[in-house]
Design an enzyme around this catalytic site. Structure first.
Site, PDB file in Angstrom:
ATOM      1  N   SER A 191       0.850  -1.194   0.000  1.00 36.65           N
ATOM      2  CA  SER A 191       0.000   0.000   0.000  1.00 36.65           C
ATOM      3  C   SER A 191       0.890   1.250   0.000  1.00 36.65           C
ATOM      4  CB  SER A 191      -0.865  -0.043   1.264  1.00 36.65           C
ATOM      5  OG  SER A 191      -1.994   0.771   1.131  1.00 36.65           O
ATOM      6  N   PRO A 192       0.426   2.324  -0.649  1.00 37.62           N
ATOM      7  CA  PRO A 192       1.260   3.536  -0.668  1.00 37.62           C
ATOM      8  C   PRO A 192       1.462   4.077   0.748  1.00 37.62           C
ATOM      9  CG  PRO A 192      -0.972   3.993  -1.461  1.00 37.62           C
ATOM     10  CD  PRO A 192      -0.861   2.512  -1.333  1.00 37.62           C
ATOM     11  N   ARG A 252      -8.032   5.275  -5.407  1.00 37.89           N
ATOM     12  CA  ARG A 252      -8.243   4.969  -3.987  1.00 37.89           C
ATOM     13  C   ARG A 252      -9.322   5.885  -3.449  1.00 37.89           C
ATOM     14  NH1 ARG A 252      -4.172   3.600   1.003  1.00 37.89           N
ATOM     15  NH2 ARG A 252      -4.418   1.547   0.054  1.00 37.89           N
ATOM     16  N   ARG A 261       1.096  -1.214   7.123  1.00 34.35           N
ATOM     17  CA  ARG A 261       1.970  -1.341   8.304  1.00 34.35           C
ATOM     18  C   ARG A 261       2.622  -2.705   8.443  1.00 34.35           C
ATOM     19  NH1 ARG A 261      -2.559   1.114  12.074  1.00 34.35           N
ATOM     20  NH2 ARG A 261      -3.739   0.082  10.419  1.00 34.35           N
ATOM     21  N   CYS A 288       3.443   7.299   2.663  1.00 32.27           N
ATOM     22  CA  CYS A 288       4.270   8.505   2.691  1.00 32.27           C
ATOM     23  C   CYS A 288       5.472   8.281   3.585  1.00 32.27           C
ATOM     24  CB  CYS A 288       3.479   9.672   3.269  1.00 32.27           C
ATOM     25  SG  CYS A 288       2.216  10.282   2.169  1.00 32.27           S
ATOM     26  N   TYR A 339      -8.153  14.232   1.441  1.00 31.48           N
ATOM     27  CA  TYR A 339      -7.357  15.099   0.579  1.00 31.48           C
ATOM     28  C   TYR A 339      -8.261  15.719  -0.504  1.00 31.48           C
ATOM     29  CZ  TYR A 339      -3.637  13.077   3.294  1.00 31.48           C
ATOM     30  OH  TYR A 339      -2.857  12.699   4.352  1.00 31.48           O
ATOM     31  N   ALA A 369       1.959   8.533  -1.893  1.00 36.20           N
ATOM     32  CA  ALA A 369       1.283   9.713  -2.429  1.00 36.20           C
ATOM     33  C   ALA A 369       2.343  10.688  -2.950  1.00 36.20           C
ATOM     34  CB  ALA A 369       0.446  10.375  -1.342  1.00 36.20           C
ATOM     35  N   GLN A 419       1.049   6.379  -6.690  1.00 33.01           N
ATOM     36  CA  GLN A 419      -0.181   7.111  -6.362  1.00 33.01           C
ATOM     37  C   GLN A 419       0.083   8.602  -6.561  1.00 33.01           C
ATOM     38  OE1 GLN A 419      -1.323   7.731  -2.147  1.00 33.01           O
ATOM     39  NE2 GLN A 419      -3.251   6.720  -2.651  1.00 33.01           N
TER      40      GLN A 419
END
Ligand SMILES: Cc1cc2nc3c(=O)[nH]c(=O)nc-3n(C[C@H](O)[C@H](O)[C@H](O)COP(=O)(O)O)c2cc1C
Length: 354
Positions: A22-23, A228, A322, A25, A180, A57, A99
């Site tokens: 998963s993306p 997403r 995670r 940051c 966002y 992102a 992403q």
């Protein structure tokens, strides 16, 4: 063969399994340019066997960054820095994905490990953008986008998509989740516009759909486009799973191939029932009612749990965040747990058995 290790083809791209990183940051750049940290972070997860590794992102413009340390994709220096990482991921057999994002009213903050609060203009921050001047928590209210801003942001997404392609990415994801910019257009809690971009569901979806269309026009036919979403705001009167189904169908009409189903982020302190697989039922609903492939994400940590999600057809693939930080070799370990004999990186072969 476990479903988790069944190859997955969308358009002209095949992932060797149904496991996606998963993306995430990293807040590890200056001027948005990836460096050694990104090579190690993304590269080790490719070595670890994930079929798809999605880069965090990546802001489509400087004002679209969450923090001044975000990765960016608004210039070619940033694209060129990602190029060797993309190449490395492909050499390891992973599909390189990225992403693209605009943080909207949640921009101009410090990274979480520096407290996460707003960074004022006088300290190197900037004025944020949103559909309406409605603040997120204690952050300053954003400036409402005018017609010129809407056109510019559509162009920024389109140019980031072109750049993602020219630097070798094979899957592109538009970030419409987590409070966002594009999510703030969707949710009635953050979108109070009275023009054609606010009010009815159709109007609130208009700008996100225009962005998807602008991106699809330049993202090659043979490459998958993901979006997403936050399937719910987890608060009364907000965005919800039924609206998500309508959105998913509309996105599919614009040529979006996959919905990556997350939730939350629009409202601080929403009562999120975080527990293993807590977002999976929404992914399943969107898959069934929206008739579109979905990726399930959110507290998926156990290979048997992941396999169950796929075998029961709740999702087409799983995405882990995670748990991949705890264990970059999760796919290799999952294969062992599910008694699947998959190839290991040749240099690690001596560690495969035992
Ligand atoms: C360190 C970190 C950074 C994240 N950054 C992003 C991001 O760039 N884009 C995004 O859509 N989600 C981001 N997320 C959310 C994750 O992709 C994922 O949806 C969420 O953590 C739930 O999955 P998990 O339970 O497997 O961690 C981030 C999560 C973490 C822990």
């Amino acid at each position: 063969m476990a479903r988790l290790f069944d190859p997955w083809t969308v358009r002209g791209v095949t992932s060797k399994n149904r496991i996606c990183v998963s993306p995430m940051c990293q807040y590890a750049t200056s001027d948005g340019v990836a460096g050694a940290w990104h090579m190690v972070h993304l590269g080790s997860r490719a070595v670890g066997g994930a079929g798809i590794v999605m880069v965090e992102a990546s802001a489509v413009s400087p004002e679209g960054r969450i923090t001044p340390m975000d990765l960016g994709l608004w210039n070619d220096v940033q694209g060129e820095a990602l190029s060797p990482i993309v190449r490395f991921m492909r050499e390891q057999g992973s599909v390189p994905a990225i992403q693209i994002a605009h943080a909207g009213r949640k921009a101009s903050t410090a990274p979480p490990f520096e407290g996460g609060s707003g960074v004022g203009v006088e300290d190197g921050g900037w004025v944020t953008l949103g559909p309406s001047p409605v603040a997120f928590g204690g952050l300053p209210p954003p400036r409402a986008l005018d017609e010129g801003d809407l056109e510019r942001v559509r162009t920024e997404f389109r140019e980031a998509a072109l750049r993602a392609h020219s630097y070798g990415f094979r899957i592109l994801e538009i970030h419409m989740a987590h409070g966002y910019l594009l999510h703030t257009f969707l949710s009635p809690l953050s979108n109070r516009r009275e023009d054609g971009y606010g009010g009815t569901l159709e109007n609130r979806m208009r700008f996100p759909l225009e962005v998807a269309k602008a991106v699809r026009e330049v993202w090659p036919e043979d490459l998958p486009l993901w979006v997403r979403i936050s399937a719910t705001d987890w608060v009364e009167g907000g965005w919800d799973p039924n609206q998500s189904v309508v959105l998913a169908k509309a996105l599919a009409r614009e040529g979006v191939d996959v919905i990556d189903c997350s939730s939350g982020g629009l409202v601080p302190h929403a009562p999120i029932p975080a527990a293993p697989g807590y977002q999976t039922a929404m992914a399943s609903k969107i898959r069934l009612e929206g008739r579109i492939p979905v990726v399930a994400v959110g507290m998926i940590t156990d290979p048997v749990q992941a396999e169950h999600i796929l075998v029961t057809e709740q999702a087409d693939a799983v995405s882990l965040a995670r748990e991949m930080l705890r264990d970059p070799y999760w796919p290799l370990h999952a294969a062992r747990r599910l008694a699947q004999d998959i190839p290991w990186p040749v240099r690690y072969e001596r560690a495969r058995k035992g």
